[in-house]
Design an enzyme around this catalytic site. Sequence first.
Site, PDB file in Angstrom:
ATOM      1  N   ARG A   1       1.417 -10.792  10.662  1.00 57.67           N
ATOM      2  CA  ARG A   1       2.769 -10.263  10.923  1.00 57.67           C
ATOM      3  C   ARG A   1       3.835 -11.283  10.512  1.00 57.67           C
ATOM      4  O   ARG A   1       5.007 -10.938  10.356  1.00 57.67           O
ATOM      5  CB  ARG A   1       2.966  -9.933  12.420  1.00 57.67           C
ATOM      6  CG  ARG A   1       2.071  -8.860  13.034  1.00 57.67           C
ATOM      7  CD  ARG A   1       2.000  -7.602  12.231  1.00 57.67           C
ATOM      8  NE  ARG A   1       0.844  -7.627  11.336  1.00 57.67           N
ATOM      9  CZ  ARG A   1       0.699  -6.818  10.303  1.00 57.67           C
ATOM     10  NH1 ARG A   1       1.627  -5.942  10.002  1.00 57.67           N
ATOM     11  NH2 ARG A   1      -0.381  -6.888   9.541  1.00 57.67           N
TER      12      ARG A   1
ATOM     13  N   ASP B   1      -3.673   7.898   4.110  1.00 55.26           N
ATOM     14  CA  ASP B   1      -3.177   6.569   4.476  1.00 55.26           C
ATOM     15  C   ASP B   1      -3.880   6.089   5.742  1.00 55.26           C
ATOM     16  O   ASP B   1      -4.346   6.901   6.550  1.00 55.26           O
ATOM     17  CB  ASP B   1      -1.664   6.650   4.697  1.00 55.26           C
ATOM     18  CG  ASP B   1      -1.023   5.273   4.787  1.00 55.26           C
ATOM     19  OD1 ASP B   1      -1.672   4.275   4.417  1.00 55.26           O
ATOM     20  OD2 ASP B   1       0.144   5.204   5.226  1.00 55.26           O
ATOM     21  N   GLU B   2      -3.955   4.785   5.938  1.00 51.26           N
ATOM     22  CA  GLU B   2      -4.561   4.173   7.137  1.00 51.26           C
ATOM     23  C   GLU B   2      -5.951   4.761   7.412  1.00 51.26           C
ATOM     24  O   GLU B   2      -6.285   5.143   8.541  1.00 51.26           O
ATOM     25  CB  GLU B   2      -3.654   4.384   8.367  1.00 51.26           C
ATOM     26  CG  GLU B   2      -2.238   3.858   8.210  1.00 51.26           C
ATOM     27  CD  GLU B   2      -2.133   2.336   8.241  1.00 51.26           C
ATOM     28  OE1 GLU B   2      -3.187   1.667   8.276  1.00 51.26           O
ATOM     29  OE2 GLU B   2      -1.007   1.821   8.206  1.00 51.26           O
TER      30      GLU B   2
ATOM     31  N   LYS C   1       0.816  -1.216   0.000  1.00 52.30           N
ATOM     32  CA  LYS C   1       0.000   0.000   0.000  1.00 52.30           C
ATOM     33  C   LYS C   1       0.850   1.266   0.000  1.00 52.30           C
ATOM     34  O   LYS C   1       0.494   2.258  -0.643  1.00 52.30           O
ATOM     35  CB  LYS C   1      -0.965   0.010   1.188  1.00 52.30           C
ATOM     36  CG  LYS C   1      -0.337   0.293   2.540  1.00 52.30           C
ATOM     37  CD  LYS C   1      -1.391   0.411   3.614  1.00 52.30           C
ATOM     38  CE  LYS C   1      -0.764   0.661   4.975  1.00 52.30           C
ATOM     39  NZ  LYS C   1      -0.059   1.938   5.062  1.00 52.30           N
ATOM     40  N   THR C   2       1.975   1.261   0.715  1.00 48.25           N
ATOM     41  CA  THR C   2       2.818   2.453   0.748  1.00 48.25           C
ATOM     42  C   THR C   2       3.371   2.755  -0.639  1.00 48.25           C
ATOM     43  O   THR C   2       3.424   3.912  -1.060  1.00 48.25           O
ATOM     44  CB  THR C   2       3.983   2.266   1.751  1.00 48.25           C
ATOM     45  OG1 THR C   2       3.442   1.927   3.033  1.00 48.25           O
ATOM     46  CG2 THR C   2       4.816   3.531   1.868  1.00 48.25           C
TER      47      THR C   2
ATOM     48  N   GLN D   1      -8.050  -4.376   9.429  1.00 51.14           N
ATOM     49  CA  GLN D   1      -6.975  -4.020  10.356  1.00 51.14           C
ATOM     50  C   GLN D   1      -7.327  -2.804  11.216  1.00 51.14           C
ATOM     51  O   GLN D   1      -6.451  -2.130  11.739  1.00 51.14           O
ATOM     52  CB  GLN D   1      -5.677  -3.753   9.593  1.00 51.14           C
ATOM     53  CG  GLN D   1      -5.114  -4.977   8.887  1.00 51.14           C
ATOM     54  CD  GLN D   1      -3.725  -4.739   8.342  1.00 51.14           C
ATOM     55  OE1 GLN D   1      -2.739  -4.667   9.082  1.00 51.14           O
ATOM     56  NE2 GLN D   1      -3.622  -4.605   7.027  1.00 51.14           N
TER      57      GLN D   1
END
Length: 736
Positions: free
Chosen positions: A613, A219-220, A35-36, A255
């Site tokens: 993770r 973002d997020e 995503k980044t 998330q």
Amino acid sequence: MNASTLLDGLNDKQLEAVTLPHQSALILAGAGSGKTRVLTTRIAWLIQTGQVSPLGLLAVTFTNKAAKEMLTRLTSMLPINTRGMWVGTFHGLCNRLLRAHHREAQLPATFQIFDTADQLSAIKRLMKAMNVDDEKYPPKQVMGYINSCKEEGLRAHAVEAYDAHSQRMREIFEEYDKQCQREGVVDFAELLLRCYELLSRDSTIRQHYQSRFKYILVDEFQDTNRLQYLWLKLLAGEQQASGRNCIFAVGDDDQSIYAFRGARVGNMRDFERDFAVQSIVKLEQNYRSYSNILDAANAIITHNRNRLGKNLWTAAGKGEPVRVYEAYNDIDEANFIVDEVKSLHAEGHGLGEVALLYRSNAQSRVLEHALFSANLPYRVYGGLRFFERAEIKHALAYMRLIANPHDDTALLRVINFPTRGIGARSLEQLQETARSQGGSLWQAALQAAGKGDAIKAKGIPGFVALVKQMQEEAIGITLPEVAELATGLSGLRTFYQSEKEGEDRIANLDELINAAVAFTNQEIGVQVDENGEVAQSLLTQFLTHASLEAGEHQAEAGREALQLMTVHAAKGLEFKVVFISGLEEGLCPHEQSLYEAAGLEEERRLMYVAVTRARQRLYLSYAQSRLLHGQVRYGIPSRFLDEIPDELIKRLNAKPVARSGYGQDYNAMPKVMSKTSQEQKSAMPWKIGQSVAHAKFGQGVVVSYEGNANDMRVQVNFGREGLKWLALEYAKLEAV
């Protein structure tokens, strides 16, 4: 770099997201899906293709670190100067806007920003001036109330008051706002609220920024709160025939794990509706984990009903199965993890590539002890080691005063914590008295208390009376009971119960009692001394043990170390090997989630975050029993384990057995001798199974005893109070 080169290496969905036309879009970016890269490449593509200038877009991140990383990547992609770009956090961008329009925002040009400590100090100062009882209205609770109201976009006059208590809270909020305005300061929550209010009422400024920022990238997005969403809507402008500004929202509703901080996962649904979003691009290809790990995560999260829906996949292959271990108890679980870490390290895995995750901070204590005993360096990420946490240091300071009231360091730490009206001037006088007379602060306090009224339970007389009471009640009780005494009678529990986020601290205090139980099991040879102070010598040893674990074995900066952290702290990170421990109902999912409307879904998202993770190997473990509040609690496996298909799992043991640990099995409390000697039998006035009564604990049944004639202890099951070890000479038991 030309536009085509910029897009090299993107998969089909990433390419679709980056090259979307002028429209608002929601990008569902799964864990490890890049995503980044997509967000940064979208910015670079818009600039490269001439659709916007570097100063004509706004990019919002949730951390300064993410903002810096984005600007660094942009610099490597394009030959542009990023210095003036509007890329930053909500707070950072609002600060920048308010600095530029401080007059319109009714702020001085040099307005200062409060950090959390500054804000708390200001609230305490205000409450003192208003003669507000800080026990009835704890300052931290007031601060949480003010910040929560602001994050909802509410000023004091708009907050409803239902009773006298809420009315008083609203009055404090109103006066706090006035005080901040007089002093020209703002807190973090105020930055966003003040900026939102400015844009709402000043059409000239609002239209200026709306015409400037045609592209807004976030973002997020799943972590935005209500006010942040309203702020974004303001900047986007009204929906007209000509089209409003475009919001490119990147996030993952699976998330969203920060509801306790005000994050509102529903913002994603609202955004889809409010902006008539036509493009929802799902980034589902994962570049982090093997398929078995992703399939386990997908299987868990599909049980959540209110989600936008996506399914992670990878081209990396199945990888290893998810390993599941059923432990005998939490000590066995910790030792299993230590053994596995040692094996992994021997195979060539670096310690820094391995993470131990848990639902709550209190769970780290048993793991830390096992790692400490095994001489494995570790680092608690995003938090403090167990014995370094403030609430634990406070409790240990009270225990140190029980053992030795002349401990000046311990006395200074807690003489006014929780607050009991002892100011700096009183402490200076105590220290001056101690220096002039060559004695301890305790001796000076005794002298000062003699001049006051100890019954008032305030000031130095109250503190002296408290320590004396604790010392008296500590005679004839066990080490865990001393720990319970120190956390309860001191007022620490009551104090933390009033905090907005005090649940974790109370859980840590409970874990301190568990630590005392485990230490008692380990050091069972300690006997009652000639003064009858059963816990004293054991207490001293325990305090030494706590100091050693707090001060030694800390992984030095730059040294490779095992990573310990809560699942919340792990978000955004990845590791080759991940252990998730404590997977029992009541721990994960947390028991409180069962009483909240959307609590269980948030817990499942936490589990999803934890599982994703892991890159190569994932361990899931749970225990049949573990210590809770100093007592054994028998658990059942987490429902999340049942949600993983059997074909993805490799069970490491069929029937758990007791493993050798750092102490004895606490399910059968310590017994010094396997065979009871004749001497013991003759000195023991009670029979096993006999009913007895205790002044404090009520009626119980004798279940065991240890020691000899002069130092005998008896173990009694008091039903509701549980198992207690008592010094026979001082317990004053009566037959029932």
